[in-house]
Enzyme design. Structure first.
Site, short mmCIF file in Angstrom:
data_model
loop_
_atom_site.label_atom_id
_atom_site.label_comp_id
_atom_site.label_asym_id
_atom_site.label_seq_id
_atom_site.Cartn_x
_atom_site.Cartn_y
_atom_site.Cartn_z
N THR A 71 1.19 -1.29 0.51
CA THR A 71 0.15 0.49 0.13
C THR A 71 1.00 1.09 -0.16
O THR A 71 0.76 2.26 -0.10
CB THR A 71 -1.23 -0.02 1.35
OG1 THR A 71 -1.54 -0.94 0.66
CG2 THR A 71 -1.95 0.86 1.90
N SER A 96 0.78 -7.42 -1.25
CA SER A 96 1.56 -8.62 -0.56
C SER A 96 0.73 -9.75 0.32
O SER A 96 1.28 -10.63 0.41
CB SER A 96 2.59 -8.13 1.17
OG SER A 96 1.54 -7.92 1.84
N THR A 100 1.72 -4.67 3.94
CA THR A 100 1.23 -4.92 5.72
C THR A 100 1.14 -6.92 5.61
O THR A 100 1.01 -6.56 6.55
CB THR A 100 0.63 -4.02 6.04
OG1 THR A 100 -0.62 -3.50 5.24
CG2 THR A 100 1.05 -3.17 6.49
N ASP A 101 -0.32 -6.93 4.10
CA ASP A 101 -0.99 -8.13 4.90
C ASP A 101 0.11 -9.19 5.57
O ASP A 101 -0.16 -10.03 6.20
CB ASP A 101 -1.32 -8.64 3.48
CG ASP A 101 -3.37 -8.21 3.34
OD1 ASP A 101 -3.19 -6.41 3.96
OD2 ASP A 101 -3.28 -7.85 2.24
N1 ASP Z 1 -3.05 -5.54 0.78
C1 ASP Z 1 -1.61 -4.18 1.04
C2 ASP Z 1 -0.13 -5.41 0.62
O1 ASP Z 1 -0.62 -5.90 2.01
C3 ASP Z 1 -1.62 -3.64 2.18
C4 ASP Z 1 -0.86 -2.80 2.52
O2 ASP Z 1 0.60 -2.68 2.07
O3 ASP Z 1 -0.94 -2.00 3.55
O4 ASP Z 1 0.24 -5.28 0.21
#
Ligand code: ASP
Length: 358
Positions: A22, A71, A104-105
């Site tokens: 993100t 991710s 963050t995932d």
């Molecule tokens: N879906 C995103 C990822 O993990 C979420 C994030 O980065 O906060 O790439």
């Protein structure tokens, strides 16, 4: 993969590795619907360009795009590439520290992977490797990525009293060991690093630092990085009301090499699964038991005596236990190839016994 640098060779620098997420995301309509976006759209150079004017003087940066993905789609081959890049950089005298921008995932998986494969090397080389990310896409009003990136660059590059080299994460004004990351909220800005146990980056707690040192004292030797095609196949099953034996039985006919069971409460497994799981172990499928509650340690032989060969996950969540089991199976295979009779349980226990940092 691309690499950019406009500094003379051998200039001391911070290496910034872009993985996507993100922090590199773009919303189509950022003012109206900032949370409707695509992750992994903006290159690492552009992200650094956004914070250029705030980067403290005297920090030379080199960036390299290793991936640019959401991710949730992280593949084991991405971890292999990242681990190899981190190890190379830790051995390179001109690299003084590293920052990794990541979604963050699954940053939780990457955190434990880097601790177990590169943690000792980072410590002995006295370099900090900092994972960071964001909860808001890069073009959203109030995007958190730029401040997280700047904090990560400062943490990787400045001397922090008493803080050794190692694998850390910085987000939302907090720092933790990367192995302690766990995204526990779908939207909150501090989702991957929760409040209570972790140190604010501007006021690092002595108790936290002694926890870091306890982990480092307990971690004697990094485990090998599996080659891209060599990661063992491990699945996570969650025990639940109404569980059916078929859920486990179907894996007995597959090539799966290990199962993580996220049990209820203290890691309790539904009675319907006990027999097929024993059958799985008899077939050589590795079994680790953890809790689906999201907090608290899963202990061996609690609440019942474990079947022989089944390991409790300690403080590891299911995603972390999965990576730990993959690395343990791979390490046992490599050890056996050179005549060392070590089992995956030997390696898993080493990883799961790492102290918790409070
Ligand atoms: N879906 C995103 C990822 O993990 C979420 C994030 O980065 O906060 O790439």
């Amino acid at each position: 993969m691309s690499s950019t640098s406009n500094i003379p060779a051998n200039t001391p620098h911070i290496l910034v590795l872009g993985m996507g997420g993100t922090i590199a995301g773009l919303a189509l309509n950022p003012e109206q619907t900032p949370m409707q976006y695509q992750a992994g759209q903006v290159g690492i150079e552009a992200l650094l360009g956004q914070v250029q004017s705030a980067i403290p003087q005297g920090i030379a940066l080199v960036s390299r795009q290793l991936a640019n993905i959401d991710s949730r789609n992280l593949a084991e081959a991405n971890l292999t590439d990242l681990g190899i890049a981190v190890r190379e950089a830790l051995m390179d005298d001109s690299v003084k520290g590293l920052v990794i921008t990541h979604g963050t995932d699954t940053i939780e998986e990457t955190g434990i992977f880097l601790q177990v494969t590169c943690g000792k090397l980072a410590q002995t080389q006295s370099k900090r490797v900092i994972l960071t990310g964001a909860m808001l896409p890069s073009n959203a009003p109030g995007a958190d990525g730029p401040s997280n990136l700047l904090d990560a660059l400062r943490w990787a590059s400045t001397s922090i009293e008493n803080c050794p080299g190692g694998i850390f994460a910085v987000m939302g004004g907090k720092v933790c060991m990367a192995m302690d990351l766990a995204k526990r909220h779908a939207r909150a800005l501090n989702a991957p690093i929760q409040d209570s146990p972790n140190s604010p980056i501007r006021l690092v707690k002595p108790s936290w630092l002694s926890g870091v040192k306890a982990v480092q004292a307990a971690w004697n030797e990094d485990l090998p990085i599996p080659q891209a095609g060599e990661w063992p196949w491990i699945e996570i099953l969650t025990s639940h009301a109404g569980a059916r034996p078929e859920t486990v039985v179907q894996w007995l006919k597959s090539d799966v090499q290990g199962l993580i069971v996220a049990g209820s409460g203290q890691g309790g497994i539904h009675d319907a699964w006990v027999k097929p799981l024993d059958q799985a172990m008899a077939q050589g499928i590795a079994l680790v038991r953890t809790t689906r509650t999201g907090a608290g340690a899963t202990l061996q032989n609690i609440p019942e005596v474990d079947s022989i060969g089944c390991c409790a996950s300690g403080s590891f969540t299911a995603p972390r236990a999965r990576i730990a089991l993959q690395l343990a199976l791979n390490a046992a295979k490599q050890a056996n190839l050179v005549g060392k009779p070590l089992t995956w349980q030997d390696f898993f226990a080493r990883i799961a016994d790492l102290p918790e940092v409070w």
